[in-house]
Design an enzyme around this catalytic site. Structure first.
Site, short mmCIF file in Angstrom:
data_model
loop_
_atom_site.label_atom_id
_atom_site.label_comp_id
_atom_site.label_asym_id
_atom_site.label_seq_id
_atom_site.Cartn_x
_atom_site.Cartn_y
_atom_site.Cartn_z
N ASP A 110 20.97 -74.78 14.34
CA ASP A 110 21.50 -76.09 14.93
C ASP A 110 21.96 -76.02 16.39
O ASP A 110 22.79 -76.71 16.65
CB ASP A 110 22.91 -76.54 14.08
CG ASP A 110 22.60 -76.70 12.64
OD1 ASP A 110 21.53 -76.97 12.27
OD2 ASP A 110 23.64 -76.28 11.97
N LYS A 154 16.96 -76.28 18.97
CA LYS A 154 15.64 -75.60 19.15
C LYS A 154 14.57 -76.70 19.22
O LYS A 154 13.59 -76.65 19.98
CB LYS A 154 15.49 -74.64 17.91
CG LYS A 154 16.15 -73.51 17.70
CD LYS A 154 16.05 -72.52 16.78
CE LYS A 154 16.38 -73.19 15.35
NZ LYS A 154 17.85 -73.44 14.94
N GLY A 155 14.81 -77.88 18.26
CA GLY A 155 13.80 -78.80 18.21
C GLY A 155 13.64 -79.61 19.72
O GLY A 155 12.53 -79.57 20.02
N GLY A 194 16.56 -78.49 10.17
CA GLY A 194 16.36 -80.04 10.33
C GLY A 194 16.59 -80.48 11.81
O GLY A 194 17.65 -79.95 12.55
N HIS A 195 15.48 -80.99 12.41
CA HIS A 195 15.53 -81.17 14.13
C HIS A 195 15.45 -82.65 14.03
O HIS A 195 15.09 -83.53 13.61
CB HIS A 195 14.32 -80.61 14.65
CG HIS A 195 14.07 -79.26 14.42
ND1 HIS A 195 15.00 -78.44 14.73
CD2 HIS A 195 12.84 -78.56 14.37
CE1 HIS A 195 14.29 -77.27 14.62
NE2 HIS A 195 13.32 -77.23 14.48
N GLN A 211 16.73 -71.99 11.98
CA GLN A 211 17.96 -71.16 11.63
C GLN A 211 18.35 -70.39 13.00
O GLN A 211 18.08 -70.70 13.91
CB GLN A 211 18.09 -70.40 10.53
CG GLN A 211 18.11 -71.28 9.12
CD GLN A 211 16.70 -71.65 8.59
OE1 GLN A 211 15.74 -70.69 8.76
NE2 GLN A 211 16.48 -73.10 8.18
N THR A 216 21.75 -82.01 5.51
CA THR A 216 22.69 -82.16 4.49
C THR A 216 23.78 -83.08 4.63
O THR A 216 24.60 -83.57 3.77
CB THR A 216 23.15 -80.74 3.76
OG1 THR A 216 24.36 -80.29 4.95
CG2 THR A 216 22.53 -79.78 3.28
N LYS A 236 23.70 -78.92 24.91
CA LYS A 236 25.32 -79.48 24.75
C LYS A 236 26.40 -79.16 25.72
O LYS A 236 27.62 -79.21 25.16
CB LYS A 236 25.66 -79.16 23.07
CG LYS A 236 24.68 -79.88 22.20
CD LYS A 236 25.31 -80.26 20.72
CE LYS A 236 24.95 -81.23 20.20
NZ LYS A 236 25.35 -81.50 18.86
P1 IMP Z 1 19.53 -71.84 2.46
O1 IMP Z 1 18.89 -71.47 3.86
O2 IMP Z 1 19.69 -73.24 2.05
O3 IMP Z 1 19.68 -70.85 1.50
O4 IMP Z 1 21.42 -71.34 2.97
C1 IMP Z 1 21.98 -70.58 3.42
C2 IMP Z 1 22.78 -70.62 4.47
O5 IMP Z 1 21.95 -70.79 5.77
C3 IMP Z 1 23.93 -71.61 4.26
O6 IMP Z 1 25.01 -70.95 4.98
C4 IMP Z 1 23.16 -72.60 5.09
O7 IMP Z 1 24.24 -73.63 5.58
C5 IMP Z 1 22.57 -71.84 6.37
N1 IMP Z 1 21.55 -72.76 6.80
C6 IMP Z 1 20.22 -72.85 6.48
N2 IMP Z 1 19.45 -73.52 7.04
C7 IMP Z 1 20.29 -73.89 8.25
C8 IMP Z 1 20.19 -74.71 9.48
O8 IMP Z 1 18.75 -75.00 9.61
N3 IMP Z 1 21.05 -74.65 10.21
C9 IMP Z 1 22.35 -74.24 9.93
N4 IMP Z 1 22.66 -73.60 8.86
C10 IMP Z 1 21.46 -73.41 8.01
#
Ligand code: IMP
Length: 438
Positions: free
Chosen positions: A13, A16-17, A40-41, A223, A300, A330
């Site tokens: 978060d 990057k997007g 999510g971007h 990520q 989410t 930011k």
């Molecule tokens: P998963 O990737 O859904 O298996 O989640 C594993 C961990 O990575 C959790 O703590 C998620 O909140 C975190 N996570 C996965 N994708 C993102 C992202 O794009 N941004 C921030 N946290 C992420």
């Protein structure tokens, strides 16, 4: 040549997007190399907001080749929905290419993600519940279903049967769920195959051709380094490698194809989900930073945990990624604070000081930040476009970060719009920015 990798240098978060979108303008192609729709971007462009989960961020630039590499895990329902949304927003998606070797998220992966989290109870990871972990687990167990399988009904069904077999026990609570019906699942996925067929491609060979022709290829990570399954805060991590080295594996190129590695960091820190976070800020200050920064998950909607900038972790991220440039996003969110804390070492449970990111989970779980206080600034930064526009204290903050981490700050974000950036003098030495600052 050249190849430029963009990675998250924190817990995801970082923005990057937006940076990929900006650099894509200077490049010829964008390849996503890992993760899935856990990412999510949000890109704000011309007053319109685009929410992307699987699509490479370059998709908003007509004529740029956008690839979803073999290292990505694809939920075809999400991808087809995203294609529909983009078409509705009149975005041309004809240059999208999807690797035939990328793995598919299946309905049972979503169920297993839910079941896994429920089973862990208080120890849960806080996953995005998009089926990411179970899909990568099937890939490693050689039970994965790949994009190319969507084009062969017989093989698709056979592979689904083989993948379901060892999961029978765990999936028993979902036995009556219509999504698990073999025939219906196969048909649904064949339909996705028909929809996606025009985009399916040998993306690695296309990437080689572009690089060999001297074109600029951006490799877009999802990520961040501290969520890396090998180098992050395991087990509170994602199930792929968001570090720069994974661009080679997830796109099918060699290390020599990478010329620059851009690490993206916020001017502070956030984390979603469980796990150690040594600089976390609780209480009112944390709440107000969260509100000002709009720190709610793009995927989410979960409120993100908020903390001070962790330079110990950032220096570690710089090392494991071989960062050549830092983009700090930011910075505007920090306006109005009398002083700003930056974490320069950790205090362990027994008062020991750690100058380096500890490899041992127990130490990390008890680590809390030790801080230096830097002067804040009151000015609104949203209209700054040059380094000279930034208040002296904001410039000092950036200098402190660059000196500590040992990587130049090349780009600074001062607002959500794509024009709300400052290219620094250090950007002149980088490939993608040359055209901007020349
Ligand atoms: P998963 O990737 O859904 O298996 O989640 C594993 C961990 O990575 C959790 O703590 C998620 O909140 C975190 N996570 C996965 N994708 C993102 C992202 O794009 N941004 C921030 N946290 C992420």
């Amino acid at each position: 040549m050249p190849g430029i990798v963009i990675v998250g240098a924190q817990w995801g978060d970082e923005g990057k997007g937006k940076v990929t979108d900006l650099l894509a303008e200077r490049g010829d192609a964008v390849v996503r190399f890992q993760g899935g729709n856990n990412a999510g971007h949000t890109i704000v462009r011309g007053g319109q907001t685009y929410k992307l989960h699987l699509m490479p961020s370059g998709i908003l630039h007509p004529g740029k080749v956008c690839m979803i590499g073999n290292g990505v895990v694809i939920d075809p329902r999400v991808l087809t929905d995203e294609l529909d949304d983009l078409r509705r927003q009149r975005v041309d998606t004809s240059e999208l290419r999807i690797s035939a070797n990328a793995h598919l998220i299946m309905p049972y992966h979503l169920m297993l993600d839910d079941a896994g989290e429920a089973r862990l109870g208080n120890l849960k990871i806080g996953t995005t519940r998009r089926g990411i972990g179970p899909c990568y687990a099937d890939k490693a167990a050689r039970l994965g279903i790949r994009v190319q399988d969507l084009l062969d009904p017989k093989i698709l069904k056979q592979k689904i049967v083989a993948a379901l077999e060892p999961k029978r026990l765990t999936l028993r609570p979902f036995a009556k769920d219509p999504r698990l019906d073999l025939q219906a699942m196969t048909e649904e996925y064949l339909t996705y195959g028909h929809r996606l067929e025009q985009y399916i491609h040998d993306t690695a060979s296309l990437t080689w051709k572009l690089l060999d022709a001297g074109r600029t290829v951006i490799f877009e990570g999802a990520q961040g380094a501290l969520l890396d399954i090998d180098h992050g805060t395991y087990p509170f991590v994602t199930s792929s490698n968001p570090v720069a080295g994974a661009a080679c594996i997830g796109a099918g190129v060699g290390p020599k194809d990478i010329d620059e590695v851009w690490g993206i960091t916020k001017a502070y820190a956030t984390r979603v989900g469980a796990g150690p976070f040594p600089t976390e800020i609780d209480g009112e200050l944390g709440e107000s930073l969260r509100e000002r920064g709009g720190e709610y998950g793009a995927t989410t909607g979960r409120p993100r945990r908020v903390g001070w900038l962790d330079l110990v972790a950032l220096r570690y991220a710089a090392r494991i990624n071989s960062l050549t440039a830092l983009a700090v996003t930011k910075l505007d969110v920090l306006s109005g604070l009398d002083s700003i804390s930056v974490c320069t070492s950790y205090r362990g449970g027994d008062e020991t000081t750690f100058d380096e990111f500890p490899y041992h989970q127990t130490i990390l779980h008890h680590a809390v930040g030790r801080y230096e206080e830097l002067p804040g600034w009151s000015e609104d930064l949203s209209n700054c476009r040059t380094e000279e526009d930034l208040p002296a204290a904001a410039r000092s903050y950036l200098d402190f970060v660059a000196d500590f981490v040992g990587v130049p700050v090349t780009l600074v974000g001062v607002g959500p719009g794509r024009e709300q950036v400052v290219w620094t003098a250090a950007a002149r030495d980088t490939v993608p920015a040359q055209a901007v600052v020349a």
